[in-house]
Design an enzyme around this catalytic site. Structure first.
Site, PDB file in Angstrom:
ATOM      1  N   HIS A 178      -6.320  -4.885   0.398  1.00  0.00           N
ATOM      2  CA  HIS A 178      -5.056  -4.567   1.053  1.00  0.00           C
ATOM      3  C   HIS A 178      -4.019  -4.248  -0.031  1.00  0.00           C
ATOM      4  O   HIS A 178      -3.932  -4.952  -1.038  1.00  0.00           O
ATOM      5  CB  HIS A 178      -4.611  -5.739   1.918  1.00  0.00           C
ATOM      6  CG  HIS A 178      -3.498  -5.432   2.860  1.00  0.00           C
ATOM      7  ND1 HIS A 178      -3.430  -4.251   3.563  1.00  0.00           N
ATOM      8  CD2 HIS A 178      -2.401  -6.146   3.217  1.00  0.00           C
ATOM      9  CE1 HIS A 178      -2.353  -4.258   4.326  1.00  0.00           C
ATOM     10  NE2 HIS A 178      -1.708  -5.393   4.130  1.00  0.00           N
TER      11      HIS A 178
ATOM     12  N   CYS B 130      -6.893  -3.741   8.123  1.00  0.00           N
ATOM     13  CA  CYS B 130      -7.209  -3.531   6.709  1.00  0.00           C
ATOM     14  C   CYS B 130      -7.593  -4.795   5.942  1.00  0.00           C
ATOM     15  O   CYS B 130      -8.683  -4.910   5.399  1.00  0.00           O
ATOM     16  CB  CYS B 130      -6.035  -2.868   5.999  1.00  0.00           C
ATOM     17  SG  CYS B 130      -5.515  -1.311   6.729  1.00  0.00           S
TER      18      CYS B 130
END
Length: 1024
Positions: A571, A517
């Site tokens: 994130h 991510c």
């Protein structure tokens, strides 16, 4: 290579450009391109931007005068604008004595200007006025004379796509590309438009439509209209106008009626419309003035025609679907006539329609207003003494611009009452009609090209009520692999994403930069490769790696966009408030999604874990859940509700929006309402058994499946290389949960798209759907992402833009998520910053077979047995080549190669079976973008390594900013520790030591500061 800091300057919002290689996006936006005489439909109106009301081009301090560039020679060629380029034509005499008559006069003689001339096409930069290129089309003695008030370059250039068409009458027709390269030229012979035996010069500009050029050549001896192929200049058809017209100078209008394209040509004695395909006459109406010069134009489904001279001066309004001889029909109204006024027409200037009224400017300075639908005259007023008007009227931002020949420009208020808002000076004579693009008016005077824009220091917004630029709906879906109906997965139920793919372009080979991510999203949002940014793992926030990085929403905000975020765009622990125009909104309280007793189950499992187990305090709920709850009672549905609220709110604003919606599912845990689980029959879902890690791959190539071991039901999750595997029924449950989550997210996307339609925003909104990386559902005995293989690096990517001619197509072209930054800049007409490392894939959006990359590069950092490796994965049309390097030296350690022509699944490393030349070529290709170098994991912002005897130095932060701030202690490894929020007017104190670093951020994104303690201890006052 990696850099520690970038700094960028803000740019004036008014100088916003659309790259000329993106014609499809603004194909129907008259406020950006002005591709021929009087813009699109010859209407002369540009909406969507504030334009100047007052200026004085003779005043060097007037900030409304954006630039002024000299133009050699003489020409009445009006500015033509496409993207960031302006085109004009001119004729430069070898003699310095170039006469031109200014003002009213009865002189009917030709000008004494028959010496050698150079006929030129000039291209200027729209933003700066700098000349980009010039080409001499023809050089020689004029083949026909010109009027004393005319020039040898009267006609306006027309542009379609990459074709720049200039017609100089007797001196020929020329087609260049946007860069000034001659494509072809054609000699149509002498076109001597004359009266009284005197050649008065050619004046009808070319018109382009659907790959065809239309020219009107009304030489009294043999008048004709001709249609040519834009690609090569070859003649398609030619029609004599001998029975229709003796002479004319007006530019033809091309429009469609009932699906048929027609060409309307002013003339005397007849105004005639021809079928564009065949040249057959569609309709005709009797004209009036015997020197027809104004151009037909269309507004509100009415074609307006006018001419004057010789005692007659009609104004005529026609229906586009007129038929036959309208004048001689039993009922002219039934044949297409809407209204006709026999007096009040114009000799030179083409009128303009703005709102409900038609405005007409006579050469004698008399200004008239008519009700556009009925022809009722509202007023007739004189502008000012000594006013002589040749240039046609244009309008923008509820203002009408009337340019007098002496360089005065009258700004007139619209409406049924006459009001001059201002009279402005150009400082030079002006007979050419101005062009308007993105709020700037471009005047071509006798010697100059002048750009006039609104005063940016006035505090007024740059946009009118119309949308300036397309909105962007930016949809991110976490952990989404291409398991979608539109990607050929027959089991996936994803009708809304499938519909979006049918309205846009589906990219079948799009790749992330890192298959996890945080670094994937950081790279996409900054436009920088991970090695440049210095972010390869989950814990490092890119603001510590590169504090001055400029993100995509930050960049767009500099160009007038409002940027708003929901859900997971960056994130989750690091949402980067600096990127957004307003704070990220909080979610309402949501019900617990798991069955009763789940929390007790998790607590019991924690108790049984060894004392030093990393999950002792972080064990999560089960990996799947199917609560019987409404969509908006779970996380993504609740976020979709707030996103829709903001879509409706910002959709009503005059500013375009960048609305980012980040869905967390199908990221673990697989939690979706029960109804989405019920869509699937578990026994029909794929469960992969008998899988193996790729044969011959390095031992660190695969990830260990530890992501799943966070969950209470998967504490003992086996690694891919373990002997044991997950039970088949557990595999089936995970696969079922993944598909259920995909359908749940698909439904939320459908809700957002429905709101976009309901608000009437769809036709002005770019929609992008992307995922940060793929996901394994048992492939190679793996579960999760975090490898360099196709299954994790390949992502779904769908882009739908207004006016796309490739809607519904798919492309196999290699693209990277890194390319989204420059692509969205180009699609919106925003400057592409020079720091971005991706490439715009707009060429692929225009042609699905186009290619922008020879290869796409992904990478993954892997620690293994005390060593650190960086694996670089190069995906070409055929191969996936992986090169593992020592992280600290850049030295190559191991290689992998997989042939996708032989097997789409990367099951066996072929590095020892392929020609060394192939390997060397792939390695060199990788080095061209990722040369071997030493990498450093610790980011630029980090605390000093801990001293055995550190000097304590507490630090306090006093919040006087008026907004909440969060203070993050940064570890010596550059990771953010848990932040402490400090309310306005409050102070927070931290125990620290010299060398500790703290990052201070405000929730509204206006504050980002870096501080360290000093001795003696002090309080840092935080202000905006």
């Amino acid at each position: 290579m990696r850099s520690t800091a970038f700094r960028y300057q803000r740019v004036l919002v008014i100088f916003l450009t659309l790259a000329a290689s993106t014609p499809f996006l603004y194909a129907a936006d008259e406020s950006v391109d002005w591709p021929g005489f009087r813009g699109r439909g010859a209407a002369g109106v540009a909406n969507g931007f504030q334009t100047a009301a007052t200026w004085d081009a003779t005043n060097p301090d007037d900030k409304s005068v954006l630039w002024k560039s000299p133009i050699p020679g003489l020409g009445h060629s009006c500015p033509t604008i496409v993207g960031d380029r302006i085109f004009v034509a001119t004729a430069v005499a070898s003699s310095d004595d170039v006469p031109i008559q200014i003002g009213r006069s009865g002189n009917i003689d030709a000008a004494a200007d028959n010496g050698e001339q150079a006929w030129m096409v000039l291209c200027f930069d729209k933003t700066s006025g700098a000349e980009r290129w010039r080409q001499t089309a023809y050089k020689g003695t004029p083949k026909a004379t010109r009027h004393a008030k005319a020039t040898h370059a009267n006609t306006t250039i027309a542009v379609e796509g990459d074709n720049v068409v200039a017609f100089f009458g007797s001196e020929g027709l020329y087609c260049y590309d946007l860069s000034g390269n001659l494509k072809w030229k054609k000699d149509l012979g002498i076109v001597n438009v004359s009266k009284y035996g005197i050649g008065w010069g050619y004046g009808s500009s070319p018109a382009i439509y659907d790959g065809r050029i239309v020219l009107v050549c009304d030489d009294p001896e043999h008048p004709y209209i001709v249609t040519l192929n834009l690609d090569d200049g070859e003649e398609i058809w030619r029609k004599s106008r001998r029975e229709d017209c003796e002479r004319s100078w007006g530019t033809p209008l091309i429009h469609t009626a009932n699906g048929n394209a027609q060409v309307v040509v002013n003339g005397w004695p007849w105004i005639v419309a021809y079928d564009l395909d065949t040249g057959e006459v569609s309709w005709r109406v009797e004209g009036g003035g015997d020197n027809p010069i104004p151009s037909p134009f269309i507004a509100d489904d009415r074609i307006y025609l006018t001419n004057s001279h010789g005692g007659k001066s009609p104004i005529i309004a026609m229906r586009p679907d007129s038929k036959g001889n309208v004048t001689e029909a039993d009922s002219p109204q039934d044949a297409g006539l809407i209204w006709r006024d026999e007096r009040g027409g114009t000799y030179m200037s083409t009128p303009v329609v703005l709102g409900d009224y038609l405005y007409v400017a006579g050469t004698n300075g008399v200004f008239r207003c008519y009700q556009a639908e009925s022809g009722e005259k509202m007023y007739e007023q004189r502008l000012a003494g000594g006013t002589y008007v040749v240039a046609s009227l244009v309008a923008a931002d509820d203002k009408i611009y009337c340019t007098a020949e002496d360089g005065r420009v009258f700004v007139i208020a619209p409406g049924p009452e006459f009001e001059i808002l201002s009279t402005n000076q150009l400082g030079e004579s002006c007979l050419a009609t101005p062009a308007i693009s993105e709020g700037v008016i471009y005047f071509r005077t006798t010697h100059s090209l002048i750009a006039i824009g609104p005063d940016t220091d006035s505090g007024e917004p740059l946009s009118s009520n119309d949308r300036k630029r397309p909105n962007i709906l930016f949809i991110a879906v976490d952990d989404l692999r291409p398991s979608l109906g539109c990607y050929g997965d027959s089991l996936a139920i994803s009708p809304h994403i499938d519909k979006l793919a049918s309205e846009g372009m589906r990219f079948d080979r799009a790749y992330c930069q890192v298959a996890v991510c945080n670094p994937s999203r950081a790279s996409l949002m900054t436009g920088l490769r991970p090695d440049t940014l210095g972010v390869w793992t989950l814990p490092i926030h890119f603001r510590e790696a590169m504090p001055d990085a400029v993100t995509l929403p930050q960049w767009l905000r500099q160009f007038g966009y409002t940027a708003v975020s929901h859900g997971k765009i960056y994130h989750n622990p690091t949402p980067d408030p600096q990127s957004w125009s307003e704070p990220i909104r909080d979610l309402p309280n949501l019900p617990f999604a798991y069955p009763e007793g789940t929390q007790k189950l998790v607590a019991g499992a924690r108790e049984k874990l060894p004392q030093r187990d990393w999950r002792k305090t972080s064990l999560r709920n089960p990996s799947t859940a199917a609560p019987d709850l409404p969509d908006n009672q779970l996380l993504d549905g609740a976020r979709a509700d707030i996103c829709i609220e903001d879509l409706r709110r910002h959709g009503k604003s005059s500013q375009p929006f960048f609305l980012a919606m980040g869905f967390i599912r199908p990221h673990l845990a697989f939690v979706a309402p029960k109804k989405y689980w019920d869509l699937y029959e578990p026994d029909k879902l794929p469960v992969l058994t008998g899988q193996q890690v790729p044969a011959g791959s390095p031992p660190y190539a695969m990830h260990n499946n530890s992501e799943l071991s966070h969950y209470v039901d998967l504490i003992d999750m086996p690694a891919p290389w373990d002997e044991e595997t997950l039970p088949v029924e557990k595999m089936r449950e995970l696969v079922h949960g993944y598909y259920a989550c995909v359908s749940y997210i698909d439904a939320q996307i459908g809700r957002i798209m429905q709101a976009l339609d309901e608000e009437g925003l769809r036709e002005n909104t770019i929609v992008v759907l992307w995922s940060d990386h793929g996901w394994k559902l048992g492939e190679y005995r793996g579960w999760g992402k975090m490898t360099n293989y196709e299954i994790d690096a390949r992502v779904p990517l769908i882009v739908s833009a207004p006016g796309m001619k490739t809607a519904g197509q798919a492309s196999d072209s290699l693209v990277e998520l890194l390319d989204l930054f420059p692509t969205l800049c180009e699609l919106t007409g925003v400057d592409i910053p020079d720091f971005v490392e991706g490439k715009s894939f707009v060429p692929v959006l225009q042609d699905s077979q186009a290619s922008i990359h020879e290869a796409a590069v992904s990478q993954y950092y892997r620690p293994y047995k005390g060593n650190e490796f960086m694996g670089y994965s190069l995906r070409t049309d055929r191969y996936r080549y992986i090169e593992w390097r020592d992280f600290s030296t850049g030295e190559m350690v191991e290689q992998e190669l997989y042939d996708h022509d032989a097997n789409e699944m990367e099951t066996k490393n072929l590095i020892d079976t392929v020609s060394p030349d192939v390997i060397e070529g792939l390695s060199n290709l990788l080095k061209s973008t990722h040369p071997p170098e030493q990498l450093v994991m610790t980011p630029a912002v980090h605390s000093s390594p801990s001293d055995p005897n550190p000097l304590s130095a507490d630090i306090s932060f006093g919040n006087q900013s008026g907004t909440p701030i969060t203070v993050y202690p940064i570890t010596p490894r550059g990771r953010r520790s848990r932040g402490q929020q400090i309310a306005p007017s409050k102070t927070g104190t931290f125990n620290a030591y010299l060398g500790t670093v703290f990052v201070v951020e405000s929730r509204d994104g206006t504050i980002h500061q870096i501080h360290s303690p000093n001795w003696p201890p002090q309080t840092i006052v935080i202000k905006k």
